[in-house]
Design a protein around this motif. Structure first.
Motif, short mmCIF file in Angstrom:
data_model
loop_
_atom_site.label_atom_id
_atom_site.label_comp_id
_atom_site.label_asym_id
_atom_site.label_seq_id
_atom_site.Cartn_x
_atom_site.Cartn_y
_atom_site.Cartn_z
N ASP A 34 0.82 -1.22 0.00
CA ASP A 34 0.00 0.00 0.00
C ASP A 34 0.85 1.26 0.00
O ASP A 34 0.49 2.25 -0.63
CB ASP A 34 -0.94 0.01 1.21
CG ASP A 34 -1.99 -1.09 1.13
OD1 ASP A 34 -2.33 -1.52 0.01
OD2 ASP A 34 -2.47 -1.52 2.20
N TRP A 35 1.99 1.23 0.69
CA TRP A 35 2.80 2.45 0.79
C TRP A 35 3.32 2.92 -0.57
O TRP A 35 3.59 4.10 -0.77
CB TRP A 35 3.95 2.30 1.79
CG TRP A 35 4.96 1.24 1.47
CD1 TRP A 35 5.00 -0.03 1.95
CD2 TRP A 35 6.07 1.36 0.58
NE1 TRP A 35 6.07 -0.72 1.42
CE2 TRP A 35 6.75 0.12 0.58
CE3 TRP A 35 6.58 2.39 -0.20
CZ2 TRP A 35 7.89 -0.12 -0.17
CZ3 TRP A 35 7.72 2.15 -0.96
CH2 TRP A 35 8.37 0.92 -0.94
N VAL A 36 3.44 1.98 -1.52
CA VAL A 36 3.92 2.37 -2.85
C VAL A 36 2.91 3.30 -3.51
O VAL A 36 3.27 4.36 -4.01
CB VAL A 36 4.17 1.12 -3.73
CG1 VAL A 36 4.46 1.52 -5.17
CG2 VAL A 36 5.31 0.29 -3.18
N ASP A 38 0.52 4.89 -1.99
CA ASP A 38 0.27 6.06 -1.13
C ASP A 38 1.25 7.18 -1.41
O ASP A 38 0.97 8.34 -1.15
CB ASP A 38 0.36 5.66 0.35
CG ASP A 38 -0.79 4.78 0.80
OD1 ASP A 38 -1.82 4.72 0.07
OD2 ASP A 38 -0.66 4.14 1.86
N HIS A 39 2.43 6.83 -1.92
CA HIS A 39 3.50 7.82 -2.13
C HIS A 39 3.87 8.04 -3.59
O HIS A 39 4.85 8.71 -3.88
CB HIS A 39 4.74 7.40 -1.34
CG HIS A 39 4.53 7.44 0.13
ND1 HIS A 39 4.08 6.35 0.84
CD2 HIS A 39 4.66 8.45 1.02
CE1 HIS A 39 3.95 6.68 2.11
NE2 HIS A 39 4.30 7.94 2.26
N ALA A 40 3.11 7.47 -4.49
CA ALA A 40 3.41 7.63 -5.92
C ALA A 40 2.10 7.89 -6.67
O ALA A 40 1.04 7.41 -6.25
CB ALA A 40 4.09 6.37 -6.45
#
Length: 131
Positions: A34-36, A38-40
């Motif tokens: 998910d963080w990928v 969330d930040h791209a």
């Protein structure tokens, strides 16, 4: 021996890339942390498609640009390192994905990643007999 290993690596990359773009595309979304997204500025499907395209390009470059094989091998190794977080994410969440239906398979996949990095670097190293 290195030549055979390079061709096998190129084939592996192209087949894996094609699977990202077609038959396994939906299943690979699970692997994207998910963080990928969330930040791209990209969604999980975009990450899967992009990584598949990169795999195909790297595999093709490995056989199509023989004079650049050392540089391409380094790029392949870096790619394998970059996608490792997805393998860790899948192992930690226990989510099934193509060919990774069990915790054991997901754990073995983690151990395989350093082997892939070493394979990319070794198979693209200059042959000693050529010098």
């Amino acid at each position: 021996m290195r030549s055979v290993a390079r061709w096998l690596l190129a084939a592996l990359l192209v087949v894996a890339g094609l699977s990202h773009l077609s038959w396994a595309r939906r299943g690979y979304r699970i692997v994207v942390p998910d963080w990928v997204v969330d930040h791209a500025p990209i969604d999980k499907d975009g990450v899967v498609v992009a990584s598949g395209a990169v795999e195909i390009l790297l595999g093709a470059a490995l056989v199509g640009l023989p004079h650049e094989r050392r540089r391409i091998g380094s790029m392949i190794a870096a790619f394998f390192v970059a996608v490792f977080s997805g393998n860790v994410h899948q192992w930690r969440t226990g989510q099934p994905a193509p060919l990774m239906r069990t915790d054991r398979a997901r754990f073995i996949r983690l151990l395989l990643q350093p082997v892939l990095v070493a394979w990319a670097l070794w198979s693209t190293a200059p042959d000693r007999a050529a010098h």
